[in-house]
Design a protein around this motif. Structure first.
Motif, PDB file in Angstrom:
ATOM      1  N   GLY A  61      81.843  45.402  26.477  1.00 28.71           N
ATOM      2  CA  GLY A  61      82.861  46.260  27.355  1.00 28.71           C
ATOM      3  C   GLY A  61      82.396  46.861  28.712  1.00 28.71           C
ATOM      4  O   GLY A  61      82.860  46.509  29.715  1.00 28.71           O
ATOM      5  N   TRP A  62      80.944  47.188  28.927  1.00 27.45           N
ATOM      6  CA  TRP A  62      80.148  47.276  30.147  1.00 27.45           C
ATOM      7  C   TRP A  62      80.194  46.240  31.008  1.00 27.45           C
ATOM      8  O   TRP A  62      80.368  46.078  32.164  1.00 27.45           O
ATOM      9  N   ALA A  63      80.114  44.915  30.395  1.00 26.35           N
ATOM     10  CA  ALA A  63      79.970  43.703  31.201  1.00 26.35           C
ATOM     11  C   ALA A  63      81.388  43.361  31.620  1.00 26.35           C
ATOM     12  O   ALA A  63      81.444  43.041  33.006  1.00 26.35           O
ATOM     13  N   LEU A  64      82.286  43.636  31.135  1.00 25.59           N
ATOM     14  CA  LEU A  64      83.615  43.593  31.518  1.00 25.59           C
ATOM     15  C   LEU A  64      83.973  44.464  32.849  1.00 25.59           C
ATOM     16  O   LEU A  64      84.505  44.300  33.684  1.00 25.59           O
ATOM     17  N   GLN A  65      83.259  45.524  32.684  1.00 25.42           N
ATOM     18  CA  GLN A  65      83.545  46.726  33.955  1.00 25.42           C
ATOM     19  C   GLN A  65      82.684  46.298  34.932  1.00 25.42           C
ATOM     20  O   GLN A  65      83.379  46.210  36.136  1.00 25.42           O
ATOM     21  N   LEU A  66      81.665  45.714  34.898  1.00 25.09           N
ATOM     22  CA  LEU A  66      80.857  45.038  35.954  1.00 25.09           C
ATOM     23  C   LEU A  66      81.680  43.917  36.435  1.00 25.09           C
ATOM     24  O   LEU A  66      81.667  43.803  37.767  1.00 25.09           O
ATOM     25  N   THR A  86      85.475  51.899  35.288  1.00 18.25           N
ATOM     26  CA  THR A  86      84.091  52.015  34.725  1.00 18.25           C
ATOM     27  C   THR A  86      84.093  53.578  34.555  1.00 18.25           C
ATOM     28  O   THR A  86      83.194  53.856  33.268  1.00 18.25           O
ATOM     29  N   ALA A  87      84.502  54.417  35.218  1.00 25.15           N
ATOM     30  CA  ALA A  87      84.202  56.072  34.925  1.00 25.15           C
ATOM     31  C   ALA A  87      85.169  56.329  33.624  1.00 25.15           C
ATOM     32  O   ALA A  87      84.710  56.831  32.643  1.00 25.15           O
ATOM     33  N   LEU A  88      86.389  55.612  33.437  1.00 25.05           N
ATOM     34  CA  LEU A  88      87.214  56.046  32.332  1.00 25.05           C
ATOM     35  C   LEU A  88      86.575  55.352  31.083  1.00 25.05           C
ATOM     36  O   LEU A  88      86.682  55.877  30.135  1.00 25.05           O
ATOM     37  N   TRP A  89      85.795  54.219  31.335  1.00 28.34           N
ATOM     38  CA  TRP A  89      85.022  53.472  29.822  1.00 28.34           C
ATOM     39  C   TRP A  89      84.000  54.530  29.597  1.00 28.34           C
ATOM     40  O   TRP A  89      83.747  54.568  28.282  1.00 28.34           O
ATOM     41  N   TRP A  90      83.191  54.989  30.588  1.00 22.80           N
ATOM     42  CA  TRP A  90      82.039  55.906  30.002  1.00 22.80           C
ATOM     43  C   TRP A  90      82.671  57.028  29.625  1.00 22.80           C
ATOM     44  O   TRP A  90      82.226  57.618  28.681  1.00 22.80           O
ATOM     45  N   ALA A  91      83.807  57.684  30.143  1.00 21.12           N
ATOM     46  CA  ALA A  91      84.665  59.063  29.417  1.00 21.12           C
ATOM     47  C   ALA A  91      84.889  58.553  28.256  1.00 21.12           C
ATOM     48  O   ALA A  91      84.824  59.411  27.179  1.00 21.12           O
ATOM     49  N   SER A  92      85.536  57.373  28.069  1.00 17.06           N
ATOM     50  CA  SER A  92      86.050  56.924  26.556  1.00 17.06           C
ATOM     51  C   SER A  92      84.909  56.822  25.488  1.00 17.06           C
ATOM     52  O   SER A  92      85.104  57.442  24.471  1.00 17.06           O
ATOM     53  N   ILE A  93      83.952  56.481  25.903  1.00 14.73           N
ATOM     54  CA  ILE A  93      82.793  56.396  25.051  1.00 14.73           C
ATOM     55  C   ILE A  93      82.083  57.698  24.795  1.00 14.73           C
ATOM     56  O   ILE A  93      82.072  58.078  23.563  1.00 14.73           O
TER      57      ILE A  93
END
Length: 119
Positions: A61-66, A86-93
């Motif tokens: 998921g982080w690779a997809l964000q990059l 990317t901020a939403l991904w971090w918040a989701s985790i």
């Protein structure tokens, strides 16, 4: 965590589709290239919805964000959208893990209360 991360990924799916439409207007990119890259990214979003709780799912998921941020070199708005997701991904985790921990605590508390009430 899975629900929050999957929601973020589904949102990204639609943003990638819309970015593909914008990228088609770039005369340097062929339609085949745009939709191959967009299609792969959209497919990864859907697959990652199921893999997010498996080993390596978060890292993918982080690779997809990059990749989403890097797509800003072709569609400049994607620098902003990639940063937002990317901020939403971090918040989701981050918040998803807190929710999962709270669920475990509440389940343990409920089982001890049920055990104490039965005595």
């Amino acid at each position: 965590m899975r629900t929050l991360c999957a929601s973020t990924l589904i949102g990204e799916f639609f943003v990638i589709a819309l970015a593909g439409l914008v990228a088609m207007k770039d005369p340097d990119l062929t339609m085949t290239t745009v939709w191959t890259v967009s299609g792969i990214a959209m497919f990864l979003c859907v697959v990652l919805c199921g893999l997010v709780t498996r080993p390596g799912g978060i890292q993918l998921g982080w690779a997809l964000q990059l990749g989403l941020i890097a797509s800003g070199f072709f569609v400049p708005t994607m620098f902003f959208m990639g940063a937002i997701f990317t901020a939403l991904w971090w918040a989701s985790i981050h918040f998803g893990r807190k929710i999962d921990e709270a669920k475990v605590r509440f389940a343990a508390q409920a089982s001890t209360e049920a055990g104490a009430g039965a005595s």
